[in-house]
Design a protein around this motif. Structure first.
Motif, PDB file in Angstrom:
ATOM      1  N   SER A 165       0.843  -1.131  -0.003  1.00  0.00           N
ATOM      2  CA  SER A 165      -0.015   0.013  -0.086  1.00  0.00           C
ATOM      3  C   SER A 165       0.786   1.227  -0.059  1.00  0.00           C
ATOM      4  CB  SER A 165      -0.935   0.031   1.266  1.00  0.00           C
ATOM      5  OG  SER A 165      -0.251   0.299   2.323  1.00  0.00           O
ATOM      6  N   ALA A 166       0.234   2.539  -0.395  1.00  0.00           N
ATOM      7  CA  ALA A 166       0.903   3.545  -0.281  1.00  0.00           C
ATOM      8  C   ALA A 166       1.331   3.894   1.027  1.00  0.00           C
ATOM      9  CB  ALA A 166       0.018   4.897  -0.990  1.00  0.00           C
ATOM     10  N   TYR A 167       0.565   3.529   2.050  1.00  0.00           N
ATOM     11  CA  TYR A 167       0.951   3.768   3.364  1.00  0.00           C
ATOM     12  C   TYR A 167       2.244   3.086   4.011  1.00  0.00           C
ATOM     13  CZ  TYR A 167       0.728   2.795   8.596  1.00  0.00           C
ATOM     14  OH  TYR A 167       1.182   2.843   9.888  1.00  0.00           O
ATOM     15  N   GLN A 168       2.178   1.866   3.556  1.00  0.00           N
ATOM     16  CA  GLN A 168       3.567   0.928   3.721  1.00  0.00           C
ATOM     17  C   GLN A 168       4.709   1.658   2.969  1.00  0.00           C
ATOM     18  OE1 GLN A 168       1.898  -2.716   2.194  1.00  0.00           O
ATOM     19  NE2 GLN A 168       2.406  -3.655   4.106  1.00  0.00           N
ATOM     20  N   GLN A 169       4.759   1.998   1.750  1.00  0.00           N
ATOM     21  CA  GLN A 169       5.730   2.798   1.105  1.00  0.00           C
ATOM     22  C   GLN A 169       6.139   3.702   1.757  1.00  0.00           C
ATOM     23  OE1 GLN A 169       7.752   1.771  -0.884  1.00  0.00           O
ATOM     24  NE2 GLN A 169       8.742   3.503  -1.533  1.00  0.00           N
ATOM     25  N   SER A 170       5.257   4.838   2.138  1.00  0.00           N
ATOM     26  CA  SER A 170       5.582   5.984   2.933  1.00  0.00           C
ATOM     27  C   SER A 170       6.491   5.946   4.092  1.00  0.00           C
ATOM     28  CB  SER A 170       4.039   6.798   3.505  1.00  0.00           C
ATOM     29  OG  SER A 170       3.538   5.958   4.547  1.00  0.00           O
ATOM     30  N   ARG A 171       6.541   4.796   5.062  1.00  0.00           N
ATOM     31  CA  ARG A 171       7.393   4.701   5.947  1.00  0.00           C
ATOM     32  C   ARG A 171       8.787   4.296   5.326  1.00  0.00           C
ATOM     33  NH1 ARG A 171       4.690   3.281  10.753  1.00  0.00           N
ATOM     34  NH2 ARG A 171       6.799   2.456  11.606  1.00  0.00           N
ATOM     35  N   VAL A 172       8.960   3.677   4.046  1.00  0.00           N
ATOM     36  CA  VAL A 172      10.106   3.612   3.537  1.00  0.00           C
ATOM     37  C   VAL A 172      10.631   4.999   2.919  1.00  0.00           C
ATOM     38  CG1 VAL A 172      11.451   2.296   1.818  1.00  0.00           C
ATOM     39  CG2 VAL A 172       9.619   1.159   3.000  1.00  0.00           C
ATOM     40  N   GLU A 173       9.898   5.556   2.495  1.00  0.00           N
ATOM     41  CA  GLU A 173      10.305   6.842   1.812  1.00  0.00           C
ATOM     42  C   GLU A 173      10.609   7.703   2.864  1.00  0.00           C
ATOM     43  OE1 GLU A 173      10.616   7.578  -1.212  1.00  0.00           O
ATOM     44  OE2 GLU A 173       9.741   5.948  -2.234  1.00  0.00           O
ATOM     45  N   LEU A 174       9.945   7.875   4.044  1.00  0.00           N
ATOM     46  CA  LEU A 174      10.311   8.750   5.094  1.00  0.00           C
ATOM     47  C   LEU A 174      11.994   8.332   5.716  1.00  0.00           C
ATOM     48  CD1 LEU A 174       7.258   9.134   7.351  1.00  0.00           C
ATOM     49  CD2 LEU A 174       8.570  11.047   5.900  1.00  0.00           C
ATOM     50  N   GLY A 175      12.211   7.037   5.696  1.00  0.00           N
ATOM     51  CA  GLY A 175      13.493   6.462   5.975  1.00  0.00           C
ATOM     52  C   GLY A 175      14.561   6.988   5.048  1.00  0.00           C
ATOM     53  N   LEU A 176      14.153   6.961   3.810  1.00  0.00           N
ATOM     54  CA  LEU A 176      14.961   7.312   2.814  1.00  0.00           C
ATOM     55  C   LEU A 176      15.291   8.832   2.923  1.00  0.00           C
ATOM     56  CD1 LEU A 176      16.639   6.950   0.315  1.00  0.00           C
ATOM     57  CD2 LEU A 176      14.528   7.231  -1.175  1.00  0.00           C
ATOM     58  N   ALA A 177      14.141   9.792   3.219  1.00  0.00           N
ATOM     59  CA  ALA A 177      14.733  10.916   3.388  1.00  0.00           C
ATOM     60  C   ALA A 177      15.277  11.377   4.544  1.00  0.00           C
ATOM     61  CB  ALA A 177      13.356  11.697   3.613  1.00  0.00           C
ATOM     62  N   THR A 178      15.204  10.605   5.603  1.00  0.00           N
ATOM     63  CA  THR A 178      16.038  10.654   7.040  1.00  0.00           C
ATOM     64  C   THR A 178      17.702  10.254   6.404  1.00  0.00           C
ATOM     65  OG1 THR A 178      14.275  10.209   8.291  1.00  0.00           O
ATOM     66  CG2 THR A 178      16.376   9.828   9.225  1.00  0.00           C
ATOM     67  N   GLU A 179      17.857   9.184   5.713  1.00  0.00           N
ATOM     68  CA  GLU A 179      19.053   8.989   5.683  1.00  0.00           C
ATOM     69  C   GLU A 179      19.742   9.996   4.541  1.00  0.00           C
ATOM     70  OE1 GLU A 179      20.976   6.656   6.645  1.00  0.00           O
ATOM     71  OE2 GLU A 179      19.288   5.066   7.491  1.00  0.00           O
ATOM     72  N   ARG A 180      19.075  10.773   3.428  1.00  0.00           N
ATOM     73  CA  ARG A 180      19.397  11.669   2.635  1.00  0.00           C
ATOM     74  C   ARG A 180      19.951  12.989   3.691  1.00  0.00           C
ATOM     75  NH1 ARG A 180      15.089  11.175  -2.259  1.00  0.00           N
ATOM     76  NH2 ARG A 180      16.080   9.598  -3.374  1.00  0.00           N
ATOM     77  N   ARG A 181      19.035  13.122   4.558  1.00  0.00           N
ATOM     78  CA  ARG A 181      19.315  14.334   5.541  1.00  0.00           C
ATOM     79  C   ARG A 181      20.550  13.967   6.337  1.00  0.00           C
ATOM     80  NH1 ARG A 181      14.968  14.542   7.346  1.00  0.00           N
ATOM     81  NH2 ARG A 181      14.976  13.548   9.170  1.00  0.00           N
ATOM     82  N   ALA A 182      20.726  12.634   6.719  1.00  0.00           N
ATOM     83  CA  ALA A 182      22.087  12.258   7.657  1.00  0.00           C
ATOM     84  C   ALA A 182      23.371  12.547   6.869  1.00  0.00           C
ATOM     85  CB  ALA A 182      21.656  11.203   8.262  1.00  0.00           C
ATOM     86  N   LEU A 183      22.925  12.205   5.620  1.00  0.00           N
ATOM     87  CA  LEU A 183      24.284  12.320   4.736  1.00  0.00           C
ATOM     88  C   LEU A 183      24.711  13.743   4.460  1.00  0.00           C
ATOM     89  CD1 LEU A 183      26.323  10.972   3.043  1.00  0.00           C
ATOM     90  CD2 LEU A 183      25.054  10.708   1.145  1.00  0.00           C
ATOM     91  N   GLN A 184      23.783  14.575   4.295  1.00  0.00           N
ATOM     92  CA  GLN A 184      24.033  16.025   3.963  1.00  0.00           C
ATOM     93  C   GLN A 184      24.618  16.395   5.037  1.00  0.00           C
ATOM     94  OE1 GLN A 184      20.066  17.291   3.075  1.00  0.00           O
ATOM     95  NE2 GLN A 184      19.998  17.114   0.863  1.00  0.00           N
TER      96      GLN A 184
END
Length: 354
Positions: A165-184
Motif C-alpha cells: 500500500s501507499a501507506y507501507q511505502q510512505s514509511r520507507v520513503e520517510l526512512g530514505l529522506a532521513t538517510e539523505r538528510r543524515a548524509l548531507q
C-alpha cells in the motif's frame, strides 16, 4: 566488505522478481538465481560494481597520521624551528608520536617558549582526529543511503504491482529522506572539519583537499599507568610556581578521569556492542537466505549495525581527544573543558577552550 553494501546487493537482487511476487517470501525467491544463496551475492556485487564510491578527497595533500599532522603543524612556525633542535631529535619524535609523558620535564622547562611546541601539537592532533572521524562517519552514512535507496526502489515496485500500500511505502520513503538528510549533515561536518585541519596546518589557500586515512588509529592495548603519570606530574610540579602546581593537580585529575572513561566507553562499543551487532546481522543474513526474514527485517538490522558503527567512531575519537588533553595537562597546559563520554558535543567542548 561492509554489511550495508551486502544488504544493498541483497535488496537489488530481489528487485527483478517483485512484479511476480505476492508477498515478501516470493520476493526473496529472487535470490534463488544464486545457487549458493548469499555467498553468490558476493560474486554478483563484484560483477555489478556495487562498491563504495571513491572518495573525492583521495587525491588531496597526504596527512596520513597524527605524527604527520603534528610535524606539518610545526613547520609554518618559524620560532619553533629554533626550539625543536634544542629539545633533541628523540624528544621531538616522542612529542610527534604522542608520547609526551616520556619527555624530560626538567630539560624542557629550561627552554623558553617550549610550551608552544606542545600547544601547536595538541591543536593539530585534535583537528586531525575530528577530520578523520567525520570523514569516516560520512563514508558509512553514504553506504547507508545506498541501502535505503535500494529498499525504496523495491517498495515502489511492490506498490506498482499491488503488493504494497501507499501507506507501507510512505514509511520507507520517510526512512530514505532521513538517510539523505543524515548524509548531507555528515558531508557538511566532514568538509568543515577538513577545512579546520587545513587552517590548523596553515595549508588553506595552498591545498583544497587532504588525503586522510580511512579510519582512526586503533585503541591502545595498554595506556600509561596512573603511577607513571603521577610521577610525571610530580616532575612538572617541581618546575612550576605554587599556584600553577595547584591548577596542574586539579586538571590532571579531570583529564585522567576523562581519558579512562572515554577509553572504557570506546572499548565497550568496539568489543561488546559491535560483536553482538555483527552476530545479529550474520544470523539475519542466514535467515534471509532461508526466507525466514524479509528484506526489510534484514535492512533494519543492518541499519542498527551502522548506527553502532557511527557511535564507535565517535567514541574512539573521544578517547584520542581525551588522551591529547591529558598529555597536554602533563606539560602544564590548562584545558577549559574536558571530553564527556557519549556527550553530544564531546570533543568540540574541549576545542572551544584551546
Amino acid at each position: 566488505m561492509s554489511v550495508v553494501v551486502l544488504a544493498t546487493a541483497a535488496v537489488a537482487s530481489a528487485q527483478p522478481a517483485v512484479e511476480q511476487s505476492s508477498d515478501w517470501k516470493a520476493a526473496n525467491e529472487a535470490v534463488g538465481q544464486f545457487q549458493r544463496g548469499h555467498a553468490d551475492l558476493l560474486k554478483w556485487e563484484a560483477t555489478h560494481g556495487a562498491t563504495d564510491a571513491p572518495d573525492p578527497a583521495a587525491a588531496g595533500f597526504p596527512v596520513p597520521s597524527l605524527e604527520a599532522a603534528t610535524r606539518l603543524a610545526w613547520r609554518p612556525h618559524l620560532e619553533l624551528q629554533k626550539l625543536l633542535p634544542r629539545l633533541g631529535e628523540d624528544n621531538v619524535a616522542r612529542i610527534a608520536q604522542g608520547r609526551w609523558h616520556e619527555v624530560d620535564a626538567r630539560h624542557q622547562r629550561r627552554i623558553d617558549g617550549v610550551g608552544e611546541v606542545f600547544e601547536v601539537a595538541a591543536e593539530a592532533r585534535r583537528a586531525w582526529l575530528r577530520a578523520v572521524a567525520d570523514r569516516q562517519a560520512a563514508r558509512l552514512q553514504r553506504a547507508s543511503l545506498e541501502a535505503a535507496e535500494a529498499a525504496a526502489e523495491l517498495g515502489r515496485r511492490m506498490v506498482k504491482v499491488g503488493n504494497w500500500s501507499a501507506y507501507q511505502q510512505s514509511r520507507v520513503e520517510l526512512g530514505l529522506a532521513t538517510e539523505r538528510r543524515a548524509l548531507q549533515q555528515a558531508a557538511v561536518a566532514a568538509r568543515q572539519s577538513e577545512r579546520a585541519l587545513l587552517h590548523t596546518l596553515q595549508l588553506n589557500g595552498v591545498h583544497e583537499r587532504l588525503a586522510l586515512p580511512d579510519t582512526l588509529p586503533d585503541l591502545p592495548r595498554q595506556t600509561p599507568s596512573p603511577a607513571e603519570l603521577s610521577a610525571r606530574l610530580a616532575d612538572l610540579r617541581a618546575q612550576l610556581p605554587r599556584v600553577e602546581q595547584w591548577k596542574a593537580e586539579a586538571n590532571f585529575g579531570q583529564a585522567l578521569a576523562s581519558r579512562d572513561a572515554t577509553l572504557a566507553v570506546a572499548r565497550g562499543l568496539r568489543d561488546d556492542v559491535m560483536a553482538q551487532r555483527q552476530l545479529i546481522v550474520d544470523e539475519s543474513v542466514l535467515q534471509y537466505n532461508g526466507m525466514l526474514k524479509s528484506v526489510w527485517e534484514l535492512l533494519t538490522e543492518v541499519q542498527a549495525h551502522a548506527q553502532s558503527q557511527r557511535e564507535t567512531i565517535a567514541a574512539v575519537r573521544d578517547y584520542w581527544l581525551a588522551d591529547t588533553d591529558l598529555m597536554w595537562v602533563l606539560q602544564g597546559g590548562e584545558p577549559t573543558a574536558f571530553v564527556v563520554p557519549g556527550g553530544a558535543a564531546a570533543g568540540d567542548a574541549s576545542a572551544a577552550g584551546h
